[in-house]
Design a protein around this motif. Structure first.
Motif, PDB file in Angstrom:
ATOM      1  N   ASP B  58     -11.825  -3.445   3.761  1.00 21.34           N
ATOM      2  CA  ASP B  58     -11.327  -2.444   2.821  1.00 21.34           C
ATOM      3  C   ASP B  58      -9.897  -2.068   3.213  1.00 21.34           C
ATOM      4  N   VAL B  59      -9.225  -1.442   2.275  1.00 24.07           N
ATOM      5  CA  VAL B  59      -7.824  -1.076   2.510  1.00 24.07           C
ATOM      6  C   VAL B  59      -7.669   0.411   2.278  1.00 24.07           C
ATOM      7  N   THR B  60      -6.905   1.053   3.140  1.00 25.02           N
ATOM      8  CA  THR B  60      -6.574   2.461   2.945  1.00 25.02           C
ATOM      9  C   THR B  60      -5.072   2.547   2.666  1.00 25.02           C
ATOM     10  N   VAL B  61      -4.747   3.263   1.608  1.00 24.12           N
ATOM     11  CA  VAL B  61      -3.348   3.335   1.189  1.00 24.12           C
ATOM     12  C   VAL B  61      -2.897   4.788   1.202  1.00 24.12           C
ATOM     13  N   GLY B  62      -1.728   5.013   1.744  1.00 22.66           N
ATOM     14  CA  GLY B  62      -1.090   6.321   1.674  1.00 22.66           C
ATOM     15  C   GLY B  62       0.238   6.188   0.971  1.00 22.66           C
ATOM     16  N   CYS B  63       0.955   7.313   0.898  1.00 23.48           N
ATOM     17  CA  CYS B  63       2.263   7.211   0.272  1.00 23.48           C
ATOM     18  C   CYS B  63       3.261   8.138   0.958  1.00 23.48           C
ATOM     19  N   LEU B  64       4.484   7.741   0.864  1.00 22.34           N
ATOM     20  CA  LEU B  64       5.579   8.525   1.403  1.00 22.34           C
ATOM     21  C   LEU B  64       6.080   9.426   0.284  1.00 22.34           C
ATOM     22  N   ALA B  65       6.236  10.708   0.608  1.00 23.33           N
ATOM     23  CA  ALA B  65       6.650  11.660  -0.435  1.00 23.33           C
ATOM     24  C   ALA B  65       8.094  11.378  -0.863  1.00 23.33           C
ATOM     25  N   VAL B  66       8.386  11.762  -2.080  1.00 24.89           N
ATOM     26  CA  VAL B  66       9.722  11.531  -2.617  1.00 24.89           C
ATOM     27  C   VAL B  66      10.779  12.246  -1.785  1.00 24.89           C
ATOM     28  N   GLN B  67      10.422  13.427  -1.251  1.00 29.89           N
ATOM     29  CA  GLN B  67      11.411  14.197  -0.499  1.00 29.89           C
ATOM     30  C   GLN B  67      11.785  13.525   0.821  1.00 29.89           C
ATOM     31  N   THR B 142      -6.834   9.759   9.144  1.00 26.76           N
ATOM     32  CA  THR B 142      -6.755   8.434   8.514  1.00 26.76           C
ATOM     33  C   THR B 142      -5.442   7.759   8.916  1.00 26.76           C
ATOM     34  N   ASP B 143      -5.472   6.465   8.853  1.00 23.47           N
ATOM     35  CA  ASP B 143      -4.283   5.687   9.239  1.00 23.47           C
ATOM     36  C   ASP B 143      -4.065   4.628   8.158  1.00 23.47           C
ATOM     37  N   PRO B 144      -3.258   4.924   7.158  1.00 24.50           N
ATOM     38  CA  PRO B 144      -3.136   3.988   6.026  1.00 24.50           C
ATOM     39  C   PRO B 144      -2.549   2.638   6.439  1.00 24.50           C
ATOM     40  N   MET B 145      -3.127   1.612   5.888  1.00 25.44           N
ATOM     41  CA  MET B 145      -2.606   0.263   6.173  1.00 25.44           C
ATOM     42  C   MET B 145      -1.334   0.011   5.379  1.00 25.44           C
ATOM     43  N   LEU B 146      -1.314   0.528   4.168  1.00 20.00           N
ATOM     44  CA  LEU B 146      -0.137   0.361   3.315  1.00 20.00           C
ATOM     45  C   LEU B 146       0.468   1.727   3.062  1.00 20.00           C
ATOM     46  N   LEU B 275      -2.383   5.058  -6.149  1.00 16.51           N
ATOM     47  CA  LEU B 275      -2.281   4.273  -4.908  1.00 16.51           C
ATOM     48  C   LEU B 275      -3.339   3.171  -4.883  1.00 16.51           C
ATOM     49  N   CYS B 276      -4.548   3.531  -5.330  1.00 17.25           N
ATOM     50  CA  CYS B 276      -5.630   2.532  -5.335  1.00 17.25           C
ATOM     51  C   CYS B 276      -5.324   1.390  -6.294  1.00 17.25           C
ATOM     52  N   VAL B 277      -4.929   1.740  -7.505  1.00 18.86           N
ATOM     53  CA  VAL B 277      -4.688   0.703  -8.516  1.00 18.86           C
ATOM     54  C   VAL B 277      -3.573  -0.237  -8.054  1.00 18.86           C
ATOM     55  N   THR B 293       7.919  -2.833  12.711  1.00 24.76           N
ATOM     56  CA  THR B 293       7.264  -2.139  13.832  1.00 24.76           C
ATOM     57  C   THR B 293       6.171  -1.200  13.363  1.00 24.76           C
ATOM     58  N   PHE B 294       6.227  -0.804  12.093  1.00 23.09           N
ATOM     59  CA  PHE B 294       5.201   0.111  11.574  1.00 23.09           C
ATOM     60  C   PHE B 294       3.980  -0.623  11.025  1.00 23.09           C
ATOM     61  N   THR B 295       4.019  -1.912  11.041  1.00 24.52           N
ATOM     62  CA  THR B 295       2.909  -2.672  10.436  1.00 24.52           C
ATOM     63  C   THR B 295       1.589  -2.308  11.103  1.00 24.52           C
ATOM     64  N   HIS B 296       0.603  -2.067  10.273  1.00 23.57           N
ATOM     65  CA  HIS B 296      -0.716  -1.694  10.786  1.00 23.57           C
ATOM     66  C   HIS B 296      -1.325  -2.879  11.542  1.00 23.57           C
ATOM     67  N   PRO B 297      -1.987  -2.607  12.678  1.00 30.35           N
ATOM     68  CA  PRO B 297      -2.570  -3.723  13.449  1.00 30.35           C
ATOM     69  C   PRO B 297      -3.508  -4.593  12.618  1.00 30.35           C
ATOM     70  N   ALA B 298      -4.288  -3.960  11.748  1.00 31.01           N
ATOM     71  CA  ALA B 298      -5.219  -4.759  10.924  1.00 31.01           C
ATOM     72  C   ALA B 298      -4.443  -5.675   9.978  1.00 31.01           C
ATOM     73  N   VAL B 299      -3.351  -5.155   9.452  1.00 34.01           N
ATOM     74  CA  VAL B 299      -2.534  -5.983   8.560  1.00 34.01           C
ATOM     75  C   VAL B 299      -1.907  -7.135   9.349  1.00 34.01           C
ATOM     76  N   ARG B 300      -1.436  -6.784  10.567  1.00 35.12           N
ATOM     77  CA  ARG B 300      -0.830  -7.831  11.391  1.00 35.12           C
ATOM     78  C   ARG B 300      -1.876  -8.887  11.763  1.00 35.12           C
ATOM     79  N   ARG B 301      -3.078  -8.422  12.096  1.00 40.98           N
ATOM     80  CA  ARG B 301      -4.140  -9.372  12.444  1.00 40.98           C
ATOM     81  C   ARG B 301      -4.475 -10.257  11.247  1.00 40.98           C
ATOM     82  N   ALA B 302      -4.521  -9.608  10.090  1.00 36.77           N
ATOM     83  CA  ALA B 302      -4.831 -10.397   8.888  1.00 36.77           C
ATOM     84  C   ALA B 302      -3.746 -11.423   8.618  1.00 36.77           C
ATOM     85  N   ALA B 303      -2.484 -11.005   8.796  1.00 37.62           N
ATOM     86  CA  ALA B 303      -1.377 -11.947   8.579  1.00 37.62           C
ATOM     87  C   ALA B 303      -1.445 -13.081   9.589  1.00 37.62           C
ATOM     88  N   ASP B 304      -1.751 -12.702  10.850  1.00 39.28           N
ATOM     89  CA  ASP B 304      -1.901 -13.741  11.885  1.00 39.28           C
ATOM     90  C   ASP B 304      -3.037 -14.690  11.523  1.00 39.28           C
TER      91      ASP B 304
END
Lengths: 180, 465
Positions: B58-67, B142-146, B275-277, B293-304
């Protein structure tokens, strides 16, 4: 997986893949060349097989002759007496030559003068029914001017047989001696 | 993380609270969503949170605020997109008030201007802001992957849920989306389907301060919207349910920019849904600022994992190629050698005792066979059709044609006849009958002069048994 190990894996994979591609190219080129050679050899083999089939047919025919209980051709004179009435054939040997494994091919000329020409087919049927058979090689018929149905018949017949006759050098001999 | 996840958790922070939406992609590609209650969110955290999600794909997504970030359209003077992509970071560096090395940026859209040059939309944020945002998420358990961008997410989701009406006449209508969160308001401006810009404002603490909010909104909008143009107003966010606030804002803003009001359904979870869509489906303006450097370990593992799988695939393909090549070569050579040995065997059988040089099999075997054939041909000839039969057929043809033969000379493949007949045409009948036997007939007839009969001569070839 560590980046270095992944890099080594990728490098190895690329090297093996390139080697595979190069090997494939080399194989395709070699196979194109080999295909031409195989095609030529197949043609050669087909010709040889055809010759072998011809040779086998000859061998089979020879085996039939070898299987005959009587290997000497029947006397043409006696057959002439038996099948043609009122005419004595002149018989002479034209040629004889050695064949394989003790067999000899004899070619005879049979001349009927003033014979009833309607009896010639019967004579030919009789000689060809013999074992070993006589075969008609050439035939010349000339009708007589004196009477209908009569004429002169010159028949060239040949037969293979084991007669034990001696032949001259080269396996050929021509004689003019009358045999009846 | 799979390249195309099927389940996604979108987490939007609003002040000290987090709104979580669980979305999943059905087999038909439709995205279904459900807002998690506080209890469900707490249960998910206690079950392992992100670590659990990462293991399950599964994937958890967060977002950076506009400010904390910015979006910017950069216009390059270049026509080639490839060349523009090379100079755009330098253009961004000029535009930024801080060094470009200190920030993460993604070019999320490229457009061609009417002049033909390339215009690019860049989304950028300082590294410190990204770090702070991630820490806020981690504080929420929580620790968003994206890490998506709030403004882009709001804009694309508004296009999904409220597609712009097609305008056949005139320019595309403007659209302003106002997301009213507990502590801030986000303003996203665009035209048609084109994203324009996003702004963020602090929400007033008391309802009495709404005028101040309106003034600041108008100030921003005057910079981006021509006065008097029609605007489609959309409201979302946790406080979009407060009718007084929305009405006050809408009345004030439509006095300058008239337009329709649209309230988004379930406005509190709009950003989380967005964010989900965006994580589950492909589409425009997709952005992930969690890179390098901010890449989530799970994302990095998946890419690897993907890189490893690709490498193994290439390795196997290479081995298969090499194997097939070798096998093909061996099979070809084996077949060639088998044919050669067959040729040698047949040639040896046909020409026993003869030394046959390679490639000279046919001439040598023919030479040997010619010696043998004269000795065995009479045996095979004995089985050929008899010449006596042909003689009988010729005689029968003469009788049927009512001709009288004077001489007949028959050999294999040749026939000479002389004779007489009472009628000129009877020779023709004889000729036809001999042709039917396979002969090529040459007929000569002599006109009867002293006699009443016609004399003829036939020379025929072929047709032999």
């Amino acid at each position: 997986m560590k980046p270095k190990a992944l890099f080594i894996l990728q490098a190895c994979a690329l090297a093996v893949f390139l080697a595979g591609v190069l090997a494939s190219i080399a194989t395709i080129r070699q196979n194109l060349d080999l295909r031409g050679k195989i095609r030529n050899k197949m043609e050669t083999l087909a010709q040889l097989v055809a010759m072998k089939q011809t040779r086998d047919r000859h061998q089979a025919a020879l085996r039939v002759f070898e299987g005959l209980s009587n290997t000497s051709p029947v006397s043409l004179a006696s057959l002439g007496h038996a099948t043609v009435t009122n005419a004595l054939p002149e018989i002479r040997e034209r040629e004889s030559r050695n064949l394989t494994v003790g067999w000899t091919l004899r070619q005879m000329e049979v001349v009927f003068s003033e014979v009833n020409l309607s009896q010639i087919p019967g004579f030919l049927q009789a000689v060809e029914m013999q074992r070993p058979p006589w075969r008609l090689v050439e035939c010349t018929l000339a009708s007589s001017r004196q009477a209908d149905g009569l004429g002169r018949a010159v028949l060239i017949l040949e037969a293979a047989g084991k007669t034990g006759r001696q032949t001259t050098e080269g396996g050929r001999r021509t004689t003019d001696n009358k045999t009846h | 993380m799979p390249s195309r996840p099927r389940v996604c958790y979108g987490v939007a922070l609003s002040g000290s609270a987090a709104v979580t939406v669980r979305a999943w992609r059905s087999s038909g590609g439709t995205v279904r969503q459900a807002v998690l209650t506080k209890g469900e969110t707490a249960a998910r955290r206690s079950a392992g949170g992100l670590a659990e999600s990462a293991r399950s794909g599964d994937v958890t997504v967060g977002c950076l605020a506009v400010q904390e970030s910015l979006t910017l359209w950069l216009n390059s003077p270049l026509v080639s997109r490839a060349k523009a992509e090379k100079v755009l970071p330098s253009l961004l560096d000029i535009q930024l008030p801080f060094p470009v090395e200190d920030c993460m940026y993604r070019f999320v859209e490229f457009r061609r201007t009417p002049e033909g040059t390339i215009s690019a939309l860049v989304c950028a944020a300082r590294r410190e802001a990204i770090q702070a945002c991630l820490e806020r998420y981690q504080a929420q358990g929580t620790d968003p992957m994206l890490l998506d961008h709030e403004g882009l997410a709001l804009w694309t989701q508004s296009l999904v849920e409220r597609p712009p009406a097609e305008s056949r006449r005139g320019p595309a209508p403007y659209r302003v989306l106002i997301c009213l969160a507990d502590d801030h308001a986000t303003l996203v401006i665009g035209c048609g389907e084109r994203y324009g810009n996003a702004h963020s404002l602090q929400m007033p603490s008391s309802p009495m301060s709404n005028d101040d909010l309106v003034n600041r909104l108008q100030l921003i909008l005057h910079a981006d919207l021509p006065a008097g143009v029609g605007v489609q107003w959309l409201f979302c966010g946790a406080r979009a349910g407060e009718a007084a606030v929305v009405d006050a804002l809408y009345r004030s803003l439509t006095s300058v920019w008239p337009g329709t009001l649209t309230l988004i359904e379930k406005p509190a979870s709009f950003l989380a849904r967005a964010l989900c869509v965006r994580a589950l489906k492909r589409g425009p303006l997709r952005c992930n600022l969690r890179q390098q450097t901010f890449t989530h370990p799970a994302v990095r593992r998946a890419a690897d994992g993907r890189a490893r799988a690709a490498a193994v695939g290439i390795l196997i393909a290479g081995i298969l190629l090499a194997g097939f090549s070798l096998t093909s070569r061996l099979l070809g050579e084996r077949r060639f050698n088998r044919i050669k040995s067959e040729i040698a065997a047949v040639a040896g059988e046909l020409a026993p005792g003869v030394t046959i040089p390679y490639g000279r099999e046919i001439p040598e075997v023919q030479k040997a066979w010619e010696k043998q054939v004269s000795q065995t041909a009479p045996f095979i000839d004995a089985f050929a059709p008899s010449l006596a039969v042909r003689l009988a057929e010729v005689i029968k043809a003469g009788q049927a044609s009512d001709v009288r033969f004077e001489t007949l000379s028959l050999r294999r493949n040749s026939l000479i006849l002389t004779g007489v007949t009472e009628d000129w045409d009877q020779c023709g009948q004889l000729e036809q009958r001999l042709k039917a036997l396979g002969y090529t007939v040459k007929l000569e007839r002599q006109e009867a002069v002293a006699e009443t009969e016609v004399r003829f001569t036939v020379n025929a070839e072929g047709g032999g048994p």
